[in-house]
Design a protein around this motif. Structure first.
Motif, PDB file in Angstrom:
ATOM      1  N   SER A  10      19.842   1.773  37.032  1.00 57.99           N
ATOM      2  CA  SER A  10      21.171   1.243  37.544  1.00 57.99           C
ATOM      3  C   SER A  10      22.446   1.523  36.661  1.00 57.99           C
ATOM      4  O   SER A  10      22.259   1.276  35.193  1.00 57.99           O
ATOM      5  CB  SER A  10      21.264  -0.119  37.816  1.00 57.99           C
ATOM      6  OG  SER A  10      22.519  -0.587  38.644  1.00 57.99           O
ATOM      7  N   SER A  49      25.423   7.583  41.467  1.00 55.78           N
ATOM      8  CA  SER A  49      26.686   7.679  42.929  1.00 55.78           C
ATOM      9  C   SER A  49      27.842   8.510  42.330  1.00 55.78           C
ATOM     10  O   SER A  49      28.524   8.968  43.094  1.00 55.78           O
ATOM     11  CB  SER A  49      27.185   6.255  43.101  1.00 55.78           C
ATOM     12  OG  SER A  49      25.845   5.373  43.358  1.00 55.78           O
ATOM     13  N   THR A  50      28.142   8.180  41.033  1.00 58.67           N
ATOM     14  CA  THR A  50      29.279   8.913  40.472  1.00 58.67           C
ATOM     15  C   THR A  50      29.252  10.453  40.657  1.00 58.67           C
ATOM     16  O   THR A  50      30.199  11.230  41.100  1.00 58.67           O
ATOM     17  CB  THR A  50      29.631   8.498  38.957  1.00 58.67           C
ATOM     18  OG1 THR A  50      29.561   7.091  38.855  1.00 58.67           O
ATOM     19  CG2 THR A  50      31.010   8.796  38.472  1.00 58.67           C
TER      20      THR A  50
HETATM   21  N1  LIG Z   1      35.155   1.532  40.280  1.00 61.17           N
HETATM   22  C1  LIG Z   1      34.826   1.611  38.895  1.00 61.17           C
HETATM   23  N2  LIG Z   1      35.510   1.322  37.693  1.00 61.17           N
HETATM   24  C2  LIG Z   1      35.197   1.597  36.535  1.00 61.17           C
HETATM   25  N3  LIG Z   1      33.936   1.904  36.187  1.00 61.17           N
HETATM   26  C3  LIG Z   1      32.979   2.131  37.116  1.00 61.17           C
HETATM   27  C4  LIG Z   1      33.383   2.189  38.420  1.00 61.17           C
HETATM   28  N4  LIG Z   1      32.359   2.470  39.302  1.00 61.17           N
HETATM   29  C5  LIG Z   1      31.290   2.849  38.424  1.00 61.17           C
HETATM   30  N5  LIG Z   1      31.861   2.348  37.159  1.00 61.17           N
HETATM   31  C6  LIG Z   1      31.065   2.831  36.038  1.00 61.17           C
HETATM   32  O1  LIG Z   1      30.439   4.032  36.091  1.00 61.17           O
HETATM   33  C7  LIG Z   1      28.992   3.794  35.574  1.00 61.17           C
HETATM   34  C8  LIG Z   1      28.195   4.757  36.598  1.00 61.17           C
HETATM   35  O2  LIG Z   1      28.218   3.887  38.083  1.00 61.17           O
HETATM   36  P1  LIG Z   1      27.413   4.688  39.256  1.00 61.17           P
HETATM   37  O3  LIG Z   1      27.948   3.857  40.237  1.00 61.17           O
HETATM   38  O4  LIG Z   1      27.611   5.883  39.080  1.00 61.17           O
HETATM   39  O5  LIG Z   1      26.060   4.118  38.830  1.00 61.17           O
HETATM   40  P2  LIG Z   1      24.579   4.390  39.691  1.00 61.17           P
HETATM   41  O6  LIG Z   1      24.011   5.079  38.870  1.00 61.17           O
HETATM   42  O7  LIG Z   1      25.134   4.850  40.853  1.00 61.17           O
HETATM   43  O8  LIG Z   1      24.199   2.985  39.711  1.00 61.17           O
HETATM   44  P3  LIG Z   1      23.365   2.107  41.006  1.00 61.17           P
HETATM   45  O9  LIG Z   1      21.949   2.620  40.796  1.00 61.17           O
HETATM   46  O10 LIG Z   1      23.392   0.693  40.596  1.00 61.17           O
HETATM   47  O11 LIG Z   1      23.913   2.524  42.237  1.00 61.17           O
HETATM   48  C9  LIG Z   1      28.833   2.742  35.615  1.00 61.17           C
HETATM   49  O12 LIG Z   1      28.516   2.365  34.138  1.00 61.17           O
HETATM   50  C10 LIG Z   1      29.915   1.713  35.992  1.00 61.17           C
HETATM   51  O13 LIG Z   1      30.371   0.752  34.837  1.00 61.17           O
END
Ligand SMILES: Nc1ncnc2c1ncn2[C@@H]1O[C@H](COP(=O)(O)OP(=O)(O)OP(=O)(O)O)[C@@H](O)[C@H]1O
Ligand SMILES: [Mg+2]
Lengths: 276, 293
Positions: free
Chosen positions: A65, A70-71
């Motif tokens: 996580s 997602s990003t």
């Molecule tokens: N709206 C936001 N503002 C600032 N930082 C963000 C935002 N959304 C995500 N982040 C940061 O970007 C990083 C990547 O987030 P992301 O949502 O892409 O993770 P993920 O791999 O999809 O996690 P998960 O498995 O929980 O969905 C994280 O460290 C998070 O703190």
């Protein structure tokens, strides 16, 4: 960018038939990401992601996580830039064209997205939900819309369950049905790529199995990138798997290899459940 | 499994305590609702009780009679109020709704912040000041009182309410819906209008009705804009009668039948707003409203 053997060698053998999944020979990279980084303000969420996504394949993205799955997904269809103060650097090519030099509306039509939580439009009927993208994209031919709606619902394996209640509310469906409705809605605008961000994480095993089955059907026509926290799911459905960790792409290879003989220790630790 | 007796007694005690607290709070809420309803019921009762003698067919169909003659009605004022509020709505609905959409969807910048602040200031401006503004910008150049001037005054009054309620309601629409629409390749403006606004429609309509009701009940901004008119008139270029101004004039008059008519006018105004609310709600209701906000 750090050089991991896995990342470099991956698509040298581009035209091999993936061992996992009864795939189609790969002869074309649908999406190519070159040194993609994405930022939230000053915080860098992903760093120099380098990945090729072959046409008509299913690519799974796994990782703990917060590692930026997602990003990355949202950078591909330019949803990332909708958040205030964000930016993306590097290049993302769709069929060789840089998506950041094209109209975002066009890109999002070509690259559909299904979200973690089903999000049908609450004021619309099932039919209108599926038709929304078409209608607001300027199609008004009723017969055409009706055909596309039926076809999309069939592709999403929902038609038989809702064909008698098309005028009922979309939010009256079960969670799994709602998610398939959202898939149908995404398919109706005839995308070429489908991005799915944990599409089955809110669903029970039966609904999940349905969606997974669906993916095999869909990949004949679409290229699919799916984020999942479920290792078995990644192993079952995908042809290739990318392992993300702390914003970087650690390893990317044929799914079978990632799960049986990963070349990097971190990947092995993650897929065997030793961390993450 | 045997639990210690003391612990059990403790749990029992806590359980009853929570139940009592819950009952107490529930009663408190109920009583508050009643207190809030008391003024409404009193007003309704008094308007009916005092105005009843004056409410008859003539009241809705006849013009005001000259001083000294009894009978007559306020037909011109009823129609006048509708026209004035209609004019105000024509002016304020498009501006207010679009400004609200702007603030909710695109207003996350210094300009949006300034608009938001100024709108709140405008909302706090006494309505008589709005009347003076309309007097200055419409009545003076035209050199006579008119329904247009009244409409402008009411419109200015309605804009901030509509803007802010529209904004607040649109902001309650989950972000995931906007993303769903945008991810389908729906342009942003269409997403705002056809997904976000549509989803929040019932709330936006409520805001509009509040503004309309407030405008319909205004007297001060009409006193020196639409003025008044004892005769039948539907020309917007002429001074126009309104229920509120008639109520104001009649209520302070020394004649019993005029005072009764003022009460009747109040009752009719309240009923009109109630009917309008019901009609608009019925007309804009959504089949799936049960699933709405
Ligand atoms: N709206 C936001 N503002 C600032 N930082 C963000 C935002 N959304 C995500 N982040 C940061 O970007 C990083 C990547 O987030 P992301 O949502 O892409 O993770 P993920 O791999 O999809 O996690 P998960 O498995 O929980 O969905 C994280 O460290 C998070 O703190
Ligand atoms: Mg995520």
């Amino acid at each position: 960018m750090r050089d991991y053997p896995g990342t470099r060698q991956t698509f040298i053998e581009m035209d091999t038939i993936p061992e996992n999944g009864k795939g189609i020979p790969v002869d074309h990279n649908k999406i190519v990401a070159e040194k993609v980084s994405a930022f939230f303000g000053k915080v860098q969420a992903i760093r120099d992601i380098q990945i090729n996504i072959p046409e008509n394949s299913i690519v799974a993205i796994i990782g703990p996580s917060g590692c930026g799955k997602s990003t990355f997904l949202r950078s591909i269809n330019r949803m990332h830039e909708l958040i205030h103060g964000t930016r993306v650097t590097g290049k993302i090519l769709l069929d060789g064209e840089d998506v950041y030099s094209l109209d975002p509306v066009l890109i999002r039509k070509k690259i559909g997205m299904v979200f973690q939580k089903p999000n049908p439009f609450p004021t619309m009927s099932i039919f209108d939900n599926v038709a929304a993208g078409l209608r607001m994209g300027g199609t008004h031919d009723r017969k055409n819309i009706a055909e596309v709606v039926e076809r999309s619902l069939q592709q999403a394996a929902l038609w038989s369950e809702v064909k008698d209640s098309l005028s009922k509310s979309g939010v009256g469906l079960s969670g799994g049905q709602q998610q398939r409705l959202c898939i149908a809605r995404a398919l109706a605008v005839n995308p070429e790529v489908l991005l799915m961000d944990e599409p089955a994480s809110a669903l029970d095993p039966i609904a999940t199995a349905k969606i997974e089955e669906l993916l095999f059907e869909l990949k004949k026509r679409y290229t699919i990138v799916i984020v999942t926290h479920n290792m078995q799911q990644a192993a079952r459905v995908s042809d290739y798997t990318a392992f993300f960790y702390m914003g970087e792409l650690i390893e990317y290879d044929i799914t079978k290899k990632i799960f049986t003989a990963p070349s990097i220790k971190q990947t092995e630790d993650y897929v065997t459940g030793r961390f993450g | 499994m045997k639990e210690p007796k003391r612990l059990k007694r403790m749990d029992n005690y806590r359980f009853h305590f929570r139940k009592l607290t819950s009952l107490f709070m529930f009663t408190l809420c109920g009583v508050s609702v009643l207190i809030a309803l008391v003024p409404l019921i009193l007003i309704f009762y008094r308007t009916v009780a005092f105005g009843f003698s004056a409410i008859n067919w003539d009241f809705f169909t006849q013009m005001p009679k000259p001083v000294g003659e009894s009978g007559g009605g306020l037909a011109n004022a009823i129609v006048g109020t509708m026209i004035l509020v209609g004019l105000g709505s024509c002016m304020s609905l498009p501006v207010g709704i679009m400004a609200g959409i702007y603030l909710a969807e695109y207003g996350n910048n210094w300009f949006g912040q300034s608009v938001r602040f100024l709108t709140d200031v405008l909302n706090g401006v006494p309505s008589i000041v709005t009347g003076v503004v309309a007097y200055t910008v419409v009545v003076l150049p035209m050199k006579h009182f008119s329904a247009y001037a009244g409409g402008v005054a009411l419109g200015i009054l309605m804009i901030p309410t509509i803007t802010r309620t529209t904004e607040e309601i649109l902001k309650t629409v989950p972000h995931s819906l906007r993303e769903a629409a945008l991810a389908l390749g729906i342009p942003r403006w269409k997403t705002s209008l056809q997904i976000v606004l549509r989803t929040a429609m019932s709330g936006v309509v409520t805001g509009i009705l509040l503004a309309v009701a407030r405008a319909a009940g205004e007297t001060a901004p009409l006193l020196f804009t639409a003025l008044n008119n004892r005769f039948w008139n539907t020309s917007m270029n002429q001074p126009m009668a309104s229920l509120t101004v008639f109520i104001y004039n009649y209520a302070v008059s020394p004649f019993d039948d005029w005072i009764a008519q003022a009460w009747a006018g109040t009752f009719v105004l309240m009923t009109l707003i109630l009917l309008l609310s019901l009609t608009v709600r019925f007309a804009t209701r959504n089949k799936f409203a049960g699933n709405l906000l």
